[in-house]
Design an enzyme around this catalytic site. Structure first.
Site, short mmCIF file in Angstrom:
data_model
loop_
_atom_site.label_atom_id
_atom_site.label_comp_id
_atom_site.label_asym_id
_atom_site.label_seq_id
_atom_site.Cartn_x
_atom_site.Cartn_y
_atom_site.Cartn_z
N HIS A 315 0.89 -1.31 -0.13
CA HIS A 315 0.06 0.09 -0.14
C HIS A 315 0.89 1.10 0.17
O HIS A 315 1.88 1.25 0.74
CB HIS A 315 -1.18 0.13 1.12
N ASP A 372 -7.87 -5.21 -0.09
CA ASP A 372 -8.40 -6.16 -1.20
C ASP A 372 -8.01 -7.57 -1.08
O ASP A 372 -8.56 -8.42 -1.87
CB ASP A 372 -7.77 -5.71 -2.65
C1 SDX Z 1 -6.01 0.03 -3.03
O1 SDX Z 1 -4.45 4.59 -2.21
C2 SDX Z 1 -5.32 4.10 -1.50
O2 SDX Z 1 -5.91 4.16 -0.53
C3 SDX Z 1 -5.83 2.85 -2.43
C4 SDX Z 1 -6.99 1.95 -1.61
C5 SDX Z 1 -8.13 2.77 -1.33
O3 SDX Z 1 -8.83 2.36 -0.56
O4 SDX Z 1 -8.50 3.64 -2.10
O5 SDX Z 1 -6.33 1.44 -0.15
C6 SDX Z 1 -7.27 0.73 -2.21
O6 SDX Z 1 -5.82 0.31 -4.14
C7 SDX Z 1 -5.25 -1.04 -2.45
C8 SDX Z 1 -4.10 -1.40 -3.13
C9 SDX Z 1 -4.50 -2.47 -3.96
N1 SDX Z 1 -3.32 -2.93 -4.95
C10 SDX Z 1 -2.99 -4.01 -5.10
O7 SDX Z 1 -2.94 -5.02 -4.14
C11 SDX Z 1 -1.75 -4.37 -6.07
C12 SDX Z 1 -0.63 -4.84 -5.72
N2 SDX Z 1 0.12 -3.83 -4.75
C13 SDX Z 1 1.00 -2.92 -5.65
O8 SDX Z 1 0.71 -2.61 -7.10
C14 SDX Z 1 1.70 -1.76 -4.89
O9 SDX Z 1 1.58 -2.11 -3.50
C15 SDX Z 1 0.64 -0.44 -4.57
C16 SDX Z 1 0.19 -0.08 -5.96
C17 SDX Z 1 -0.52 -0.91 -3.81
C18 SDX Z 1 1.39 0.45 -4.13
O10 SDX Z 1 2.53 1.02 -5.03
P1 SDX Z 1 3.70 1.87 -4.59
O11 SDX Z 1 3.55 2.65 -3.26
O12 SDX Z 1 4.12 2.78 -5.79
O13 SDX Z 1 4.86 1.06 -4.19
P2 SDX Z 1 5.83 0.49 -5.27
O14 SDX Z 1 5.12 0.01 -6.39
O15 SDX Z 1 6.99 1.57 -5.54
O16 SDX Z 1 6.49 -0.72 -4.57
C19 SDX Z 1 7.44 -0.41 -3.56
C20 SDX Z 1 8.54 -1.76 -3.47
C21 SDX Z 1 8.97 -2.19 -5.30
O17 SDX Z 1 10.15 -2.70 -4.93
P3 SDX Z 1 11.55 -2.16 -5.17
O18 SDX Z 1 11.44 -1.38 -6.54
O19 SDX Z 1 11.62 -1.19 -3.85
O20 SDX Z 1 12.66 -3.19 -5.12
O21 SDX Z 1 7.64 -2.91 -3.28
C22 SDX Z 1 7.41 -3.88 -4.33
C23 SDX Z 1 7.84 -2.94 -5.67
O22 SDX Z 1 8.31 -3.84 -6.76
N3 SDX Z 1 6.03 -4.20 -4.45
C24 SDX Z 1 5.56 -5.29 -4.77
C25 SDX Z 1 4.23 -5.22 -4.47
N4 SDX Z 1 3.98 -3.99 -4.08
C26 SDX Z 1 4.89 -3.35 -4.04
N5 SDX Z 1 6.23 -6.52 -4.75
C27 SDX Z 1 5.42 -7.69 -4.96
N6 SDX Z 1 4.19 -7.65 -4.91
C28 SDX Z 1 3.61 -6.59 -4.45
N7 SDX Z 1 2.21 -6.38 -4.20
#
Ligand code: SDX
Length: 438
Positions: A315, A372
């Protein structure tokens, strides 16, 4: 209310250009709780520089009194009430009132509000014909994007955003009609006739009735499912300035009508990184199939060359726990036990959570189940297809979207949102006629 203009004693930040030695003093503004902000509105005028924050990780886009999130502590409050208390003691419509008007309603206010929502649940009969234009296998979110945007073609008497009565009428219409449209979308996808709303049922009961009743026989809503549905709606109602809410605010800043703004929020929510994740979680659990396959998928999630991510994990704001996921996890146990459903998905989900939370990759990046991760398991047990999960998220989030929109329109300083950029394209160059191009 946060102070807009700091007086002399107020805190400031001084920004200094190390090359020229020039500096600018920027006001610091503090809210009720949470990090203070540096007001950079005069930065360009005084320094000729823009700020740069492409995915808004460090940018406050507005002041708001609706929702507070503390990502480190895993706190979510609506108008000062914690999500834990609201899910335990309140109802979705009461939370809708709280978000819209700022306080919990007294008995008379609640009855008036509930009556207004109930008596706006029907949609214009012509809207039924919209559905006929879609394929039966259209994604329900595609239908919702289209139909909700089309509502502005019907309700001309509530499009004037500067008229408080019309704003309120639009808000009530959207909160009341989107469940009806969502149920119609589901019925259309399975080839069953639409069920008209019933005014003798409460919000959650009515939605389940419109989804699962048949004209051929009486239908009694299961109170356990209705209670779980209402709780799920509360958990999805609002969440500060997330992607879809920011989309609604930006659309609303151009003075677009509220129906068009909510349609833009639905479109943004659909993405698998956002509200579309609840569908993606179930598809991921399906793909994993058995507990034995979990290590392979954890490995893929950590592989930078593999686009696979652990859906339902991570998140932008929560860095220790998503309080909503914990409530949903206990609700999943309750609903499955009550229904006598032994869903292997739940076992896989719990094992996946356990393994991921022990893995340094996830621990270091503070990735753990979000809202989710468990919602889909409950929704599937309730009989919804995965394609409807994000529609249910949108149904609940409509309350947050329209409350945030109302708050923005009522701000005395409403201006169109217009970010700038860092241009990295070609410098000026002369036009080359086609015969001279290589
Ligand atoms: C919702 O914003 C809100 O409030 C949203 C929400 C709401 O109520 O409105 O809470 C609802 O959207 C919840 C999130 C649902 N999405 C998912 O479950 C999809 C999977 N999660 C990711 O796509 C991600 O964690 C996000 C989109 C939720 C957050 O993305 P960020 O903050 O941009 O984080 P990032 O992509 O920069 O990741 C940071 C690191 C990265 O690795 P490094 O580059 O540092 O090595 O964490 C890794 C990412 O690759 N990473 C993951 C991951 N999520 C982040 N690796 C594997 N699996 C994951 N799910």
């Amino acid at each position: 209310m946060a102070k807009e203009k700091p007086d002399a004693a107020e805190k400031t930040f001084t920004l200094t250009n190390d090359e020229t030695g020039d500096s600018v003093k920027l006001p610091v503004v503090e809210g009720t709780c949470g990090p203070p902000v540096i007001d950079v509105r005069k930065l360009y005028a005084e320094t000729g520089h823009f700020t740069f924050d492409p995915s808004f990780t460090a940018t406050g886009s507005c002041k708001s009194r609706l929702t507070y999130i503390d990502g480190e502590e895993g706190i979510l409050m609506h108008r000062g009430y914690t999500i834990e208390e609201l899910t335990e003691k309140s109802s979705f419509l009461e939370v809708a009132y709280l978000l819209l008007y700022g306080d919990l309603p007294n008995k008379a206010e609640k009855e008036k509000f509930d009556h207004s929502i109930t008596t706006h649940t029907m949609v214009h009969e012509q809207i039924n014909y919209f559905y006929r234009g879609f394929r039966r296998d259209a994604h329900p979110m595609a239908i919702m994007c289209g139909i909700v945007g089309g509502l502005s073609a019907f309700y001309h008497d509530s499009l004037d955003i500067w008229d408080p009565q019309q704003r309120e009428l639009s808000a009530h219409r959207l909160i009341a009609k989107i469940p009806t449209l969502a149920a119609m979308t589901y019925k259309y996808s399975i080839g069953q006739p639409f069920m008209y709303p019933r005014n003798d049922l409460n919000f959650a009961e009515n939605f389940l009735y419109m989804c699962f009743a048949l004209p051929a026989e009486p239908y009694k809503v299961n109170p356990v499912l209705a209670n779980a549905m209402d709780k799920i709606f509360i958990l999805h109602a609002d969440h500060e300035q997330n992607a879809s809410t920011s989309t609604v605010r930006l659309a609303g800043s151009s003075q677009a009508n509220p129906f068009a703004c909510i349609a833009s929020g639905i479109a943004s929510l659909w993405g698998p990184s956002h509200g579309g994740a609840n569908q993606a979680v179930l598809e991921m659990l399906d793909e994993i199939g058995t507990k034995e396959n979990i290590p392979e998928f954890i490995k893929r999630a950590k592989d930078k060359d593999d686009p696979f991510r652990l859906m339902g994990f991570g998140h932008r704001v929560y860095k220790n726990r998503d309080p909503r996921a914990e409530v949903l996890k206990s609700a999943a146990d309750e609903v499955l036990a009550d229904l006598g459903v032994n869903d292997p998905m739940l076992e896989i989900a719990m094992e996946l959570e356990k393994i991921a939370l022990e893995d340094p990759y996830f621990v270091e990046r503070k990735l753990f189940p979000n809202v989710d991760f468990y919602s889909g398991i409950i929704l599937r047990a309730m009989g919804f297809p995965t394609s409807m999960f994000t529609v249910l998220f949108a149904l609940a989030r409509t309350v947050g979207w329209i409350s945030q929109w109302k708050e923005m329109i009522e701000e005395p300083s409403l201006r169109i949102g217009r970010p700038r950029q860092l241009y990295t394209g070609p410098a000026e160059r002369p036009y080359v006629p086609i015969e001279k191009r290589k």
